[in-house]
Design a protein around this motif. Sequence first.
Motif, PDB file in Angstrom:
ATOM      1  N   GLY A 143       0.816  -1.216   0.000  1.00 21.32           N
ATOM      2  CA  GLY A 143       0.000   0.000   0.000  1.00 21.32           C
ATOM      3  C   GLY A 143       0.842   1.254   0.000  1.00 21.32           C
ATOM      4  N   TRP A 144       1.917   1.260   0.794  1.00 21.84           N
ATOM      5  CA  TRP A 144       2.795   2.437   0.824  1.00 21.84           C
ATOM      6  C   TRP A 144       3.446   2.675  -0.532  1.00 21.84           C
ATOM      7  CZ3 TRP A 144       5.496   0.559   5.941  1.00 21.84           C
ATOM      8  CH2 TRP A 144       4.622   0.769   7.013  1.00 21.84           C
ATOM      9  N   LEU A 145       3.871   1.590  -1.184  1.00 22.59           N
ATOM     10  CA  LEU A 145       4.555   1.740  -2.476  1.00 22.59           C
ATOM     11  C   LEU A 145       3.599   2.178  -3.580  1.00 22.59           C
ATOM     12  CD1 LEU A 145       7.024  -1.288  -2.390  1.00 22.59           C
ATOM     13  CD2 LEU A 145       7.494   1.120  -1.921  1.00 22.59           C
ATOM     14  N   ILE A 146       2.355   1.754  -3.499  1.00 21.86           N
ATOM     15  CA  ILE A 146       1.363   2.239  -4.471  1.00 21.86           C
ATOM     16  C   ILE A 146       1.178   3.750  -4.316  1.00 21.86           C
ATOM     17  CG2 ILE A 146      -1.094   2.199  -5.051  1.00 21.86           C
ATOM     18  CD1 ILE A 146      -1.023  -0.823  -4.433  1.00 21.86           C
ATOM     19  N   ALA A 147       1.125   4.224  -3.072  1.00 20.32           N
ATOM     20  CA  ALA A 147       1.000   5.666  -2.828  1.00 20.32           C
ATOM     21  C   ALA A 147       2.241   6.405  -3.318  1.00 20.32           C
ATOM     22  CB  ALA A 147       0.779   5.927  -1.342  1.00 20.32           C
ATOM     23  N   LEU A 148       3.419   5.816  -3.118  1.00 19.34           N
ATOM     24  CA  LEU A 148       4.655   6.445  -3.602  1.00 19.34           C
ATOM     25  C   LEU A 148       4.664   6.520  -5.118  1.00 19.34           C
ATOM     26  CD1 LEU A 148       7.508   7.553  -2.864  1.00 19.34           C
ATOM     27  CD2 LEU A 148       8.354   5.222  -3.205  1.00 19.34           C
ATOM     28  N   ARG A 149       4.145   5.487  -5.753  1.00 16.85           N
ATOM     29  CA  ARG A 149       4.104   5.468  -7.218  1.00 16.85           C
ATOM     30  C   ARG A 149       3.293   6.641  -7.755  1.00 16.85           C
ATOM     31  NH1 ARG A 149       6.627   3.427 -11.756  1.00 16.85           N
ATOM     32  NH2 ARG A 149       5.128   3.169 -13.439  1.00 16.85           N
ATOM     33  N   ALA A 150       2.226   6.986  -7.065  1.00 16.98           N
ATOM     34  CA  ALA A 150       1.405   8.114  -7.494  1.00 16.98           C
ATOM     35  C   ALA A 150       2.173   9.425  -7.404  1.00 16.98           C
ATOM     36  CB  ALA A 150       0.139   8.183  -6.646  1.00 16.98           C
ATOM     37  N   GLU A 151       3.062   9.543  -6.420  1.00 19.37           N
ATOM     38  CA  GLU A 151       3.842  10.772  -6.239  1.00 19.37           C
ATOM     39  C   GLU A 151       5.107  10.785  -7.077  1.00 19.37           C
ATOM     40  OE1 GLU A 151       4.694  11.821  -2.252  1.00 19.37           O
ATOM     41  OE2 GLU A 151       2.601  11.914  -1.621  1.00 19.37           O
ATOM     42  N   ARG A 152       5.711   9.616  -7.275  1.00 17.38           N
ATOM     43  CA  ARG A 152       6.978   9.515  -8.005  1.00 17.38           C
ATOM     44  C   ARG A 152       6.870   8.422  -9.071  1.00 17.38           C
ATOM     45  NH1 ARG A 152      11.918  11.462  -6.339  1.00 17.38           N
ATOM     46  NH2 ARG A 152      11.937  12.779  -4.479  1.00 17.38           N
ATOM     47  N   PRO A 153       6.142   8.680 -10.152  1.00 17.82           N
ATOM     48  CA  PRO A 153       5.941   7.628 -11.153  1.00 17.82           C
ATOM     49  C   PRO A 153       7.211   7.198 -11.868  1.00 17.82           C
ATOM     50  CG  PRO A 153       5.092   9.742 -11.928  1.00 17.82           C
ATOM     51  CD  PRO A 153       5.424   9.920 -10.481  1.00 17.82           C
ATOM     52  N   ASP A 154       8.252   8.043 -11.850  1.00 13.66           N
ATOM     53  CA  ASP A 154       9.487   7.709 -12.566  1.00 13.66           C
ATOM     54  C   ASP A 154      10.523   7.014 -11.683  1.00 13.66           C
ATOM     55  OD1 ASP A 154       8.482   8.883 -14.889  1.00 13.66           O
ATOM     56  OD2 ASP A 154       9.225  10.868 -14.317  1.00 13.66           O
ATOM     57  N   THR A 155      10.203   6.793 -10.420  1.00 13.28           N
ATOM     58  CA  THR A 155      11.145   6.124  -9.522  1.00 13.28           C
ATOM     59  C   THR A 155      10.944   4.616  -9.575  1.00 13.28           C
ATOM     60  OG1 THR A 155      11.255   8.015  -8.015  1.00 13.28           O
ATOM     61  CG2 THR A 155      11.905   5.876  -7.127  1.00 13.28           C
ATOM     62  N   ALA A 156      12.013   3.904  -9.909  1.00 11.66           N
ATOM     63  CA  ALA A 156      11.973   2.443  -9.935  1.00 11.66           C
ATOM     64  C   ALA A 156      12.257   1.927  -8.527  1.00 11.66           C
ATOM     65  CB  ALA A 156      13.001   1.899 -10.920  1.00 11.66           C
ATOM     66  N   VAL A 157      11.375   1.092  -8.009  1.00 10.68           N
ATOM     67  CA  VAL A 157      11.493   0.600  -6.643  1.00 10.68           C
ATOM     68  C   VAL A 157      11.803  -0.896  -6.659  1.00 10.68           C
ATOM     69  CG1 VAL A 157      10.342   0.316  -4.424  1.00 10.68           C
ATOM     70  CG2 VAL A 157       9.858   2.330  -5.829  1.00 10.68           C
ATOM     71  N   SER A 158      12.798  -1.289  -5.887  1.00  4.95           N
ATOM     72  CA  SER A 158      13.074  -2.709  -5.672  1.00  4.95           C
ATOM     73  C   SER A 158      12.874  -3.013  -4.195  1.00  4.95           C
ATOM     74  CB  SER A 158      14.501  -3.071  -6.101  1.00  4.95           C
ATOM     75  OG  SER A 158      15.463  -2.393  -5.298  1.00  4.95           O
ATOM     76  N   LEU A 159      12.259  -4.145  -3.910  1.00  8.96           N
ATOM     77  CA  LEU A 159      11.952  -4.529  -2.530  1.00  8.96           C
ATOM     78  C   LEU A 159      12.527  -5.910  -2.247  1.00  8.96           C
ATOM     79  CD1 LEU A 159      10.495  -4.328   0.202  1.00  8.96           C
ATOM     80  CD2 LEU A 159       8.417  -5.150  -0.931  1.00  8.96           C
ATOM     81  N   GLN A 160      13.320  -5.992  -1.200  1.00 11.53           N
ATOM     82  CA  GLN A 160      13.847  -7.265  -0.724  1.00 11.53           C
ATOM     83  C   GLN A 160      13.213  -7.560   0.626  1.00 11.53           C
ATOM     84  OE1 GLN A 160      18.119  -6.490  -0.684  1.00 11.53           O
ATOM     85  NE2 GLN A 160      18.369  -7.719  -2.523  1.00 11.53           N
TER      86      GLN A 160
END
Length: 368
Positions: free
Chosen positions: A184-201
């Motif tokens: 949920g947090w990353l979906i919200a971040l995507r809305a604010e920073r659509p060009d940031t590629a996120v990797s999660l471990q």
Amino acid sequence: MSRERDDSAGPTERGAGAGGGGGAARASGAAERRTAARAIAAAGGGGVTGPGPGGGTASGAGTASGSVTAHLSHRVPDLGALELLLAVARHGSLGAAAREVGITQPAASSRIRSMERQLGVALVDRSPRGSRLTDAGALVTDWARRIVESAEAFDAGVQALRGRRDSRLRVVASMTIAEYLLPGWLIALRAERPDTAVSLQAGNSAVVAERLLAGEADLGFVEGLAVPDGLDGTVVAHDRLAVVVAPSHPWARRRKPIDPAELAGTPLVLREHGSGTRQVLDAALAGHGGLARPLLELASTTAVKAAAVSGAGPAVLSELAIAEELSSRRLVAVPVAGAHLSRDLRAVWPTGHRPTGPARDLLSLTRA
């Protein structure tokens, strides 16, 4: 030192000074530039250090080579003053130069005088027809142009580094947070920073600390009792552990709460050592003989939950992880009395390195 005159004539069509097309600068020639360089070098106390004619260096008299770096800032004008001097060279007018850099003409005149005092030479001749560089001013302008161009390249490089940093975000998180909160947090971040590629471990709390301290992640999340050594952190959520069993287990029909001693003496389906869940449970039962040998020891919340649903035995899991199973009655929560099974969920980062860029934005979203 040049005389004070009103520069009300405004900009002239011709540029003045080195690189600006001014007649005086073009006519000065190599010999006059060498003369100006010697004049600057001979100026007492306020010499300027820079590349001289032929690639040499003109420096203040009496300056030891070992002190060049230590005192450079006292002898070299600031970038704003150098940019103003370059504007004078381009426009041939102090007034036009002032307008270009966004200051008043009196302020520009004062800044030029201050630079002349600092260097110990006259840089600009002022007249009703405009402003022109002196021979020394033309030479200093050449050096100033190189400094300003280098500063612009430095600024562009830093912006490129910042852009590269802001184009990706590496997150490492304990299992429960990774599976049940971070999406949920990353979906919200995507809305604010659509060009940031996120990797999660995902890993246990010990793995989170290792990744952060090794520089392999920008932001971490842990579920343990405290912030791991070498990290700073802040609480972003709260959680509680629950003892759960399959509906077929005898504890599913139990009305009396389990006490800590009975829980400690019962083989359980558990997460591995190093997980936040295991740390909280170990601490809660430490005063009651400690945990019995595990029935099963598994490396993920999903695996522990699946084992409990299958009837393998009692398990201890985050309430965040079992809401759906409790609602559908695939698992039953067993009441426990006298054991502290609450915990804080934390965002963490290396000590002294507060999150910046997208990591800072994600941290803000967790608090929202």
